[in-house]
Design a protein around this motif. Structure first.
Motif, PDB file in Angstrom:
ATOM      1  N   HIS A 360       0.820  -1.223   0.000  1.00 13.59           N
ATOM      2  CA  HIS A 360       0.000   0.000   0.000  1.00 13.59           C
ATOM      3  C   HIS A 360       0.854   1.273   0.000  1.00 13.59           C
ATOM      4  N   LEU A 361       2.123   1.182  -0.416  1.00 18.49           N
ATOM      5  CA  LEU A 361       2.983   2.366  -0.458  1.00 18.49           C
ATOM      6  C   LEU A 361       2.395   3.417  -1.396  1.00 18.49           C
ATOM      7  N   GLN A 362       2.244   4.637  -0.876  1.00 20.99           N
ATOM      8  CA  GLN A 362       1.755   5.773  -1.661  1.00 20.99           C
ATOM      9  C   GLN A 362       2.721   6.939  -1.485  1.00 20.99           C
ATOM     10  N   ASP A 363       2.870   7.733  -2.526  1.00 20.29           N
ATOM     11  CA  ASP A 363       3.796   8.871  -2.467  1.00 20.29           C
ATOM     12  C   ASP A 363       3.258  10.006  -3.322  1.00 20.29           C
ATOM     13  N   HIS A 364       3.472  11.227  -2.852  1.00 21.02           N
ATOM     14  CA  HIS A 364       3.174  12.402  -3.661  1.00 21.02           C
ATOM     15  C   HIS A 364       4.268  12.568  -4.703  1.00 21.02           C
ATOM     16  N   ILE A 365       3.889  12.706  -5.954  1.00 20.88           N
ATOM     17  CA  ILE A 365       4.881  12.933  -7.006  1.00 20.88           C
ATOM     18  C   ILE A 365       4.670  14.305  -7.622  1.00 20.88           C
ATOM     19  N   SER A 366       5.769  14.853  -8.130  1.00 21.53           N
ATOM     20  CA  SER A 366       5.815  16.265  -8.490  1.00 21.53           C
ATOM     21  C   SER A 366       6.411  16.472  -9.878  1.00 21.53           C
ATOM     22  N   VAL A 367       5.895  17.461 -10.579  1.00 22.65           N
ATOM     23  CA  VAL A 367       6.526  17.979 -11.800  1.00 22.65           C
ATOM     24  C   VAL A 367       6.481  19.504 -11.731  1.00 22.65           C
ATOM     25  N   THR A 368       7.413  20.165 -12.420  1.00 23.83           N
ATOM     26  CA  THR A 368       7.585  21.608 -12.235  1.00 23.83           C
ATOM     27  C   THR A 368       7.690  22.334 -13.572  1.00 23.83           C
ATOM     28  N   VAL A 369       6.988  23.467 -13.657  1.00 21.94           N
ATOM     29  CA  VAL A 369       7.111  24.385 -14.788  1.00 21.94           C
ATOM     30  C   VAL A 369       8.011  25.542 -14.347  1.00 21.94           C
ATOM     31  N   GLN A 428      -8.177  -3.817 -13.477  1.00 21.95           N
ATOM     32  CA  GLN A 428      -7.163  -3.774 -14.522  1.00 21.95           C
ATOM     33  C   GLN A 428      -5.815  -3.271 -14.017  1.00 21.95           C
ATOM     34  N   TYR A 429      -5.838  -2.441 -12.967  1.00 22.59           N
ATOM     35  CA  TYR A 429      -4.604  -1.792 -12.522  1.00 22.59           C
ATOM     36  C   TYR A 429      -4.235  -2.141 -11.081  1.00 22.59           C
ATOM     37  N   ILE A 430      -4.677  -3.298 -10.608  1.00 21.52           N
ATOM     38  CA  ILE A 430      -4.241  -3.769  -9.293  1.00 21.52           C
ATOM     39  C   ILE A 430      -2.723  -3.915  -9.322  1.00 21.52           C
ATOM     40  N   PRO A 431      -2.012  -3.369  -8.336  1.00 26.50           N
ATOM     41  CA  PRO A 431      -0.541  -3.481  -8.352  1.00 26.50           C
ATOM     42  C   PRO A 431      -0.099  -4.938  -8.386  1.00 26.50           C
ATOM     43  N   ASN A 432       0.992  -5.193  -9.080  1.00 30.54           N
ATOM     44  CA  ASN A 432       1.501  -6.553  -9.160  1.00 30.54           C
ATOM     45  C   ASN A 432       2.492  -6.868  -8.045  1.00 30.54           C
ATOM     46  N   THR A 433       2.461  -6.063  -6.978  1.00 28.55           N
ATOM     47  CA  THR A 433       3.396  -6.260  -5.869  1.00 28.55           C
ATOM     48  C   THR A 433       2.965  -7.381  -4.933  1.00 28.55           C
ATOM     49  N   GLY A 487       2.641   1.152  -4.406  1.00 31.94           N
ATOM     50  CA  GLY A 487       3.858   0.377  -4.538  1.00 31.94           C
ATOM     51  C   GLY A 487       4.158  -0.458  -3.316  1.00 31.94           C
ATOM     52  N   GLN A 488       5.446  -0.734  -3.086  1.00 33.52           N
ATOM     53  CA  GLN A 488       5.845  -1.684  -2.057  1.00 33.52           C
ATOM     54  C   GLN A 488       7.260  -1.391  -1.556  1.00 33.52           C
ATOM     55  N   ILE A 489       7.466  -1.584  -0.254  1.00 32.42           N
ATOM     56  CA  ILE A 489       8.797  -1.675   0.340  1.00 32.42           C
ATOM     57  C   ILE A 489       9.061  -3.152   0.592  1.00 32.42           C
ATOM     58  N   SER A 490      10.182  -3.669   0.104  1.00 29.80           N
ATOM     59  CA  SER A 490      10.513  -5.080   0.308  1.00 29.80           C
ATOM     60  C   SER A 490      12.002  -5.214   0.577  1.00 29.80           C
ATOM     61  N   ILE A 491      12.472  -6.439   0.721  1.00 26.33           N
ATOM     62  CA  ILE A 491      13.900  -6.700   0.896  1.00 26.33           C
ATOM     63  C   ILE A 491      14.312  -7.814  -0.067  1.00 26.33           C
ATOM     64  N   ASN A 492      15.597  -7.838  -0.417  1.00 24.29           N
ATOM     65  CA  ASN A 492      16.085  -8.922  -1.263  1.00 24.29           C
ATOM     66  C   ASN A 492      17.358  -9.530  -0.693  1.00 24.29           C
ATOM     67  N   ILE A 502      12.775  -0.261  -2.836  1.00 27.37           N
ATOM     68  CA  ILE A 502      11.696   0.731  -2.837  1.00 27.37           C
ATOM     69  C   ILE A 502      11.103   0.824  -4.235  1.00 27.37           C
ATOM     70  N   ASN A 503       9.856   0.404  -4.374  1.00 27.32           N
ATOM     71  CA  ASN A 503       9.165   0.470  -5.662  1.00 27.32           C
ATOM     72  C   ASN A 503       7.840   1.208  -5.492  1.00 27.32           C
ATOM     73  N   PRO A 504       7.824   2.517  -5.696  1.00 25.43           N
ATOM     74  CA  PRO A 504       6.565   3.271  -5.531  1.00 25.43           C
ATOM     75  C   PRO A 504       5.567   3.063  -6.661  1.00 25.43           C
ATOM     76  N   ASN A 505       5.993   2.412  -7.750  1.00 27.36           N
ATOM     77  CA  ASN A 505       5.074   2.079  -8.847  1.00 27.36           C
ATOM     78  C   ASN A 505       4.458   3.331  -9.472  1.00 27.36           C
ATOM     79  N   TYR A 506       5.257   4.371  -9.616  1.00 26.65           N
ATOM     80  CA  TYR A 506       4.771   5.650 -10.114  1.00 26.65           C
ATOM     81  C   TYR A 506       4.039   5.507 -11.453  1.00 26.65           C
ATOM     82  N   LEU A 507       2.885   6.183 -11.533  1.00 25.48           N
ATOM     83  CA  LEU A 507       2.112   6.319 -12.770  1.00 25.48           C
ATOM     84  C   LEU A 507       1.657   4.984 -13.344  1.00 25.48           C
ATOM     85  N   ASN A 508       1.547   3.978 -12.491  1.00 27.86           N
ATOM     86  CA  ASN A 508       1.025   2.687 -12.948  1.00 27.86           C
ATOM     87  C   ASN A 508      -0.420   2.816 -13.395  1.00 27.86           C
ATOM     88  N   HIS A 509      -1.168   3.712 -12.754  1.00 28.14           N
ATOM     89  CA  HIS A 509      -2.580   3.897 -13.099  1.00 28.14           C
ATOM     90  C   HIS A 509      -2.738   5.124 -13.995  1.00 28.14           C
TER      91      HIS A 509
END
Length: 707
Positions: A360-369, A428-433, A487-492, A502-509
């Motif tokens: 359930h990782l969520q993050d605010h993402i930003s773009v700038t003019v 259709q856009y359920i995260p694959n995490t 997205g998801q926080i995991s370990i390897n 760290i995989n926030p899965n940006y713009l998956n939807h």
């Protein structure tokens, strides 16, 4: 019992030892109280708090107010003293950033396939005070609608009432001391509005406005109104949408950053039941077999100064994870608590299969003019190297003009069509995490709440901010607030000193792309609206070549960047929805582990996360103290703040010797040093000691004044 001379001499010796030597600065002395050397850690503590960041120091201060509890905070980073000037000076967040130093964990994401395969930096604070020591100091709040939506997601769960707007509003105010602008000319020039009733007045964290401003700040709200954005007179009372100048975590008495350490640690008197250790990275929680079917934590393992050697400290009551959205799930995973597939692949023994950890990782993402400009900005003044550059009032300036924009302004009559599309695309856009049915159910619950409650409300989907800290340029950023991409926080790895994945899965939807596209188009429109437009010379990024929706989308996929607000990886949800903690913050399947930080709220907020996290930590400490300070059912109690008992590790916790009474003379009204009495004889003992103790106190205070 009579007060013996030995008791008085012991107390006096302790006070003299606490006094600084003449060659020590009073400031340094005040900062080091309760920060202990690792060699003095006791064998066990009632509460071991993992993380001395924003939330951890709140919890440490509040829980140690009860003299009948021993508390230890373990922080992976240093104390930050060698960087204190850069931490304390607000404007240095832009001009002398701490990101390149060891005070930053310097995480990075995995390549993001829907964002041109970008690998994004993820700065997080690694120091006492955590990210509150290195961030941009925005101190604003979520809205009543979204906080109540969180509570509604909990259903009839025990403790759900703790997370209503009314509860969180009170907790956030408890953490704050609000000050209006120090000068009416600043208030007028920046068009600052506020309602004192919506703010706290006795909390440890100062919330105020810089001692310097610019005409462009005042132009912000006027341009926003002219561009169709609502204006607000009070964004702090629950209706947090519209354009306004936000408060910042600034102490106007000396124009310094107000952060978790300066508010919740430095002002405390010495507490015999409290210790904070820096450079101690927690690696694992150690568990006994079961307690009523749950695992019981009996110790915390940690490493000093990044070394490989592991040490342990015992736990008498609870472990409280306050390591943040990245750190808290990571510690659980390395401890063997989390999704079985993740732990198996990393080579970590599965002790408790809890599929929601890190999900359930969520993050605010930003773009700038960006526009070129010949208008005076803070960046222009700083780069001119004039005397004003070193003025503390000027160096208190941080960007704080903002606007939260809802779906109606972004999409007009198209909101219902957007909502229909989003609701029709949920499968259709359920995260694959994760393939776990509970985690998927939780995603759908958050998704549905966002689509049905947030999307059609006045709550902001986009935050707009103006940046005035660059010489010769003005930026307006558009920041996505309620992402449908999770997205998801995991370990390897099985090595707990290795960084997490760290995989926030940006713009998956695709809805996130649409919303961000409309947000950045509005940012351009705002920059082209008077009175801001007259300060702009030319749009330099992305420039006039980007015009169509497809061109905007192609451009922004390569430009997205974190706004530094990750959340929800230890989500408070029902277990059957991939929840990690219940409404009392207890981790499912563990009898004595809680989480209390920004990883807990199950959904992202339309606000920077400092204020809500301070409120969450305050609320957590109230819940925990209430649980352990309940009077035994058959015992009569005298009128006292807490019940005095001996702590579980055998230390005496009563204060019949009067030490706590003397300590309270140094306690500001914002942080209490509560005393506890258990019997009338103990109280009488304190009274018998009182004349001698007052003499010692007088001598001590006199010696302090002479230094």
């Amino acid at each position: 019992m009579r007060c013996s001379l030995s008791v008085v001499l012991a107390v006096g010796a302790g006070l003299v030892a606490a006094a600084p030597h003449a060659h020590e600065s009073r400031e340094t002395h005040l900062r080091t109280r309760n920060i202990i050397d690792s060699t003095t850690i006791a064998g066990s503590y009632d509460f071991v708090i993992v993380g001395g960041g924003l939330a951890g120091l709140v919890l440490g201060a509040r829980l140690s107010e009860d003299a009948n509890h021993t508390v230890l905070v373990l922080e992976a980073g240093g104390n930050g003293d060698e960087y204190r000037e850069r931490i304390d000076t607000p404007a240095y967040a832009y001009y002398e950033s701490l990101w390149p130093t060891e005070l930053n964990w310097a995480f990075t994401t995995t390549p993001q396939p829907n964002a041109n395969n970008s690998v994004c930096p993820w700065p997080r604070g690694k120091v006492l005070g955590g990210s509150s020591a290195i961030n941009g100091m925005y101190l604003n709040r979520p809205g009543e609608i979204e906080v109540n939506a969180w509570q509604d997601m909990l259903g009839d769960m025990d403790g759900a009432e703790n997370w209503s707007w009314e509860s969180m509003y009170a907790a956030m105010k408890k953490s704050e001391t609000f000050s209006p602008p120090v000068d009416s000319s600043i208030q007028q020039e920046a068009a600052i509005t506020y309602n004192p009733a919506s703010h706290g007045s006795q909390g440890p964290i100062h919330m105020s406005y810089p001692g310097f401003t610019l005409p462009l700040v005042g132009a912000w709200s006027s341009a926003a109104i002219n561009a169709g954005v609502d204006n607000t007179q009070d964004a702090y009372g629950g209706e947090n949408w519209g354009a306004y100048v936000a408060t910042s975590a600034i102490n106007p008495a000396n124009w310094t950053r107000s952060y978790s350490r300066s508010g919740y640690l430095d002002p405390l008197p010495p507490r015999r039941n409290y210790g904070v250790v820096a450079n101690a990275q927690v690696t694992r929680i150690l568990f006994n077999n079961t307690s009523g079917g749950n695992l019981t934590a009996y110790a915390v393992e940690y490493a000093l100064n990044g070394g490989d050697a592991k040490l342990t400290v015992g736990v008498n009551k609870e472990v409280i994870l306050a390591a943040g959205t990245v750190g808290s799930p990571t510690v659980l995973l390395y401890s063997g608590v989390g999704p079985k597939d993740v732990l198996d692949a990393a080579g970590v023994e599965v002790l408790s299969d809890l599929p929601g950890v890190g999900q359930h990782l969520q993050d605010h993402i930003s773009v700038t003019v960006t526009w070129s400009s010949d208008a005076e900005t803070a960046g222009t003044i700083y780069n001119d190297n004039s005397s004003e550059k070193n003025d503390p009032a000027f160096l208190s300036y941080v960007n704080s003009a903002t606007a939260y924009v809802n779906s109606s302004l972004l999409f007009g009559n198209g909101v219902s069509g957007l909502q229909s599309n989003i609701l029709g695309e949920i499968d259709q856009y359920i995260p694959n995490t994760s393939s776990d049915t509970g985690v998927i159910s939780g995603y759908k619950a958050i998704y549905g709440t966002t689509a049905n409650t947030i999307l059609t409300s006045p709550i902001g989907l986009i935050e707009l901010v103006i940046g005035l800290s660059t010489d010769g340029a003005i930026q307006i950023g558009a920041n996505l607030q309620h992402p449908f991409s999770h997205g998801q926080i995991s370990i390897n790895s099985s090595n707990p000193l290795d960084y997490p994945v760290i995989n926030p899965n940006y713009l998956n939807h695709p809805a996130d792309v649409e919303i961000l596209r409309e947000g950045v188009k509005l940012a351009r429109r705002l920059g082209e609206t008077e009175p801001l437009a007259s300060a702009m010379i030319k749009e330099t990024w992305p420039g006039s070549d980007v015009q169509t929706d497809q061109e905007w989308e192609d451009w922004l996929r390569g430009e997205v960047f974190t706004e530094f607000h990750p959340s929800s990886t230890c989500a408070m949800l029902p277990l059957e929805q991939g929840g990690v903690v219940d409404a009392n913050l207890r981790v499912y399947g563990l009898s004595n582990v809680r989480v209390a930080d920004a990883s807990v709220p199950p959904m992202s907020f339309s606000a920077h996360l400092m204020s809500s996290t301070y409120g969450l930590a305050e609320q957590a400490s109230t819940i925990i103290r209430g649980f352990y300070n309940q009077p035994p059912p058959s015992t009569k109690h005298h009128n006292s703040t807490t019940n005095s008992t001996s702590s579980s590790n055998g230390r005496s916790s009563g204060n019949g010797n009067g030490t706590a009474i003397l300590n309270t003379t140094n306690v500001p009204p914002t942080i209490n040093d509560t005393s506890s009495t258990s019997t009338n004889s103990n109280a009488a003992s304190s009274l018998n000691c009182w004349p001698l103790l007052m003499t010692v106190a007088f001598l001590y205070l006199t010696s302090r004044l002479l230094l």
